[in-house]
Design a protein around this motif. Structure first.
Motif, mmCIF file in Angstrom:
data_model
loop_
_atom_site.group_PDB
_atom_site.id
_atom_site.type_symbol
_atom_site.label_atom_id
_atom_site.label_comp_id
_atom_site.label_asym_id
_atom_site.label_seq_id
_atom_site.Cartn_x
_atom_site.Cartn_y
_atom_site.Cartn_z
ATOM 1 N N GLY A 92 25.517 -20.305 15.186
ATOM 2 C CA GLY A 92 26.656 -19.553 15.731
ATOM 3 C C GLY A 92 27.715 -19.306 14.680
ATOM 4 O O GLY A 92 28.251 -18.195 14.577
ATOM 5 N N ASP A 93 28.030 -20.324 13.892
ATOM 6 C CA ASP A 93 29.020 -20.164 12.822
ATOM 7 C C ASP A 93 28.552 -19.134 11.791
ATOM 8 O O ASP A 93 29.330 -18.297 11.324
ATOM 9 C CB ASP A 93 29.299 -21.506 12.137
ATOM 10 N N GLY A 94 27.268 -19.187 11.434
ATOM 11 C CA GLY A 94 26.726 -18.231 10.471
ATOM 12 C C GLY A 94 26.783 -16.806 10.993
ATOM 13 O O GLY A 94 27.157 -15.876 10.256
ATOM 14 N N LEU A 95 26.435 -16.637 12.254
ATOM 15 C CA LEU A 95 26.471 -15.295 12.849
ATOM 16 C C LEU A 95 27.900 -14.771 12.964
ATOM 17 O O LEU A 95 28.161 -13.592 12.726
ATOM 18 C CB LEU A 95 25.784 -15.303 14.215
ATOM 19 N N LYS A 96 28.821 -15.661 13.355
ATOM 20 C CA LYS A 96 30.234 -15.241 13.437
ATOM 21 C C LYS A 96 30.739 -14.834 12.061
ATOM 22 O O LYS A 96 31.468 -13.852 11.924
ATOM 23 C CB LYS A 96 31.111 -16.370 14.001
ATOM 24 N N GLY A 97 30.346 -15.582 11.037
ATOM 25 C CA GLY A 97 30.774 -15.281 9.668
ATOM 26 C C GLY A 97 30.264 -13.929 9.190
ATOM 27 O O GLY A 97 30.889 -13.286 8.347
ATOM 28 N N GLU A 98 29.155 -13.496 9.726
ATOM 29 C CA GLU A 98 28.593 -12.199 9.361
ATOM 30 C C GLU A 98 29.119 -11.076 10.255
ATOM 31 O O GLU A 98 28.728 -9.925 10.122
ATOM 32 C CB GLU A 98 27.063 -12.238 9.452
ATOM 33 N N GLY A 99 29.992 -11.444 11.206
ATOM 34 C CA GLY A 99 30.612 -10.440 12.065
ATOM 35 C C GLY A 99 29.840 -10.118 13.340
ATOM 36 O O GLY A 99 30.150 -9.135 14.022
ATOM 37 N N GLY A 101 27.462 -14.698 17.779
ATOM 38 C CA GLY A 101 27.798 -16.013 17.243
ATOM 39 C C GLY A 101 28.702 -16.788 18.190
ATOM 40 O O GLY A 101 28.508 -17.979 18.421
ATOM 41 N N SER A 102 29.701 -16.113 18.771
ATOM 42 C CA SER A 102 30.592 -16.764 19.742
ATOM 43 C C SER A 102 29.836 -17.155 21.003
ATOM 44 O O SER A 102 30.080 -18.219 21.589
ATOM 45 C CB SER A 102 31.747 -15.834 20.115
ATOM 46 N N ALA A 103 28.900 -16.293 21.405
ATOM 47 C CA ALA A 103 28.100 -16.599 22.597
ATOM 48 C C ALA A 103 27.235 -17.835 22.356
ATOM 49 O O ALA A 103 27.077 -18.683 23.238
ATOM 50 C CB ALA A 103 27.239 -15.403 22.972
#
Length: 150
Positions: free
Chosen positions: A77-84, A88-90
């Motif tokens: 999730g953190d990696g996906l959020k970092g990529e925008g 990632g939040s879900a």
């Protein structure tokens, strides 16, 4: 269904039953061996111990592996959020809810294990009580037999 239809069905049912007696008994089938049975549920201390041990092992393994899954989900999730990516939040939200579900399952398996340990001890105590009671009855019977001169 119309009222007339209902009355007709009642009348037909009553005509079919006139002159006959109906009875239904709900029971177990007769034992073909001729012996009497008190039921078919049997459990031994060994069975209870095995179930309790399995619940404890499930508790321990699930706690370990569920934590790995949670940590992996948080990292993803953190990696996906970092990529925008909004997912990632879900994924973080799912990881948070995962903790609640894991706690519920861990509590349930711990409860099973603890309850079976308690049951094992309680039944062992019952066995001692019953054996003592029966030996007291045997002692009384012996006394009556001696008094009768047997």
């Amino acid at each position: 269904m119309a009222w007339d239809e209902w009355e007709q069905l009642k009348s037909e049912a009553q005509q079919r039953q006139q002159g006959t007696t109906h009875m239904q008994l709900n029971q177990l089938p007769v034992d073909p061996g001729g012996g009497s049975t008190q039921g078919d549920l049997k459990v031994s201390q060994k069975d209870l111990a095995a179930i309790g041990d399995a619940a404890y092992e499930l508790n321990q393994a699930f706690e370990h592996f569920s934590d790995l899954a949670r940590m992996s989900s948080i990292a993803a999730g953190d990696g996906l959020k970092g990529e925008g990516y909004a997912i990632g939040s879900a994924l973080d939200h799912v990881a948070e809810r995962w903790v609640d579900q894991v706690r519920s399952l861990l509590d349930a398996t711990a409860h099973i294990s603890n309850h079976l340990d308690y049951t094992k001890g309680a039944h062992a105590g019952d066995e001692v009580y019953i054996a003592g009671t029966l030996s007291s009855i045997a002692t009384l019977d012996q006394g009556f037999d001696e008094r009768k001169g047997s």
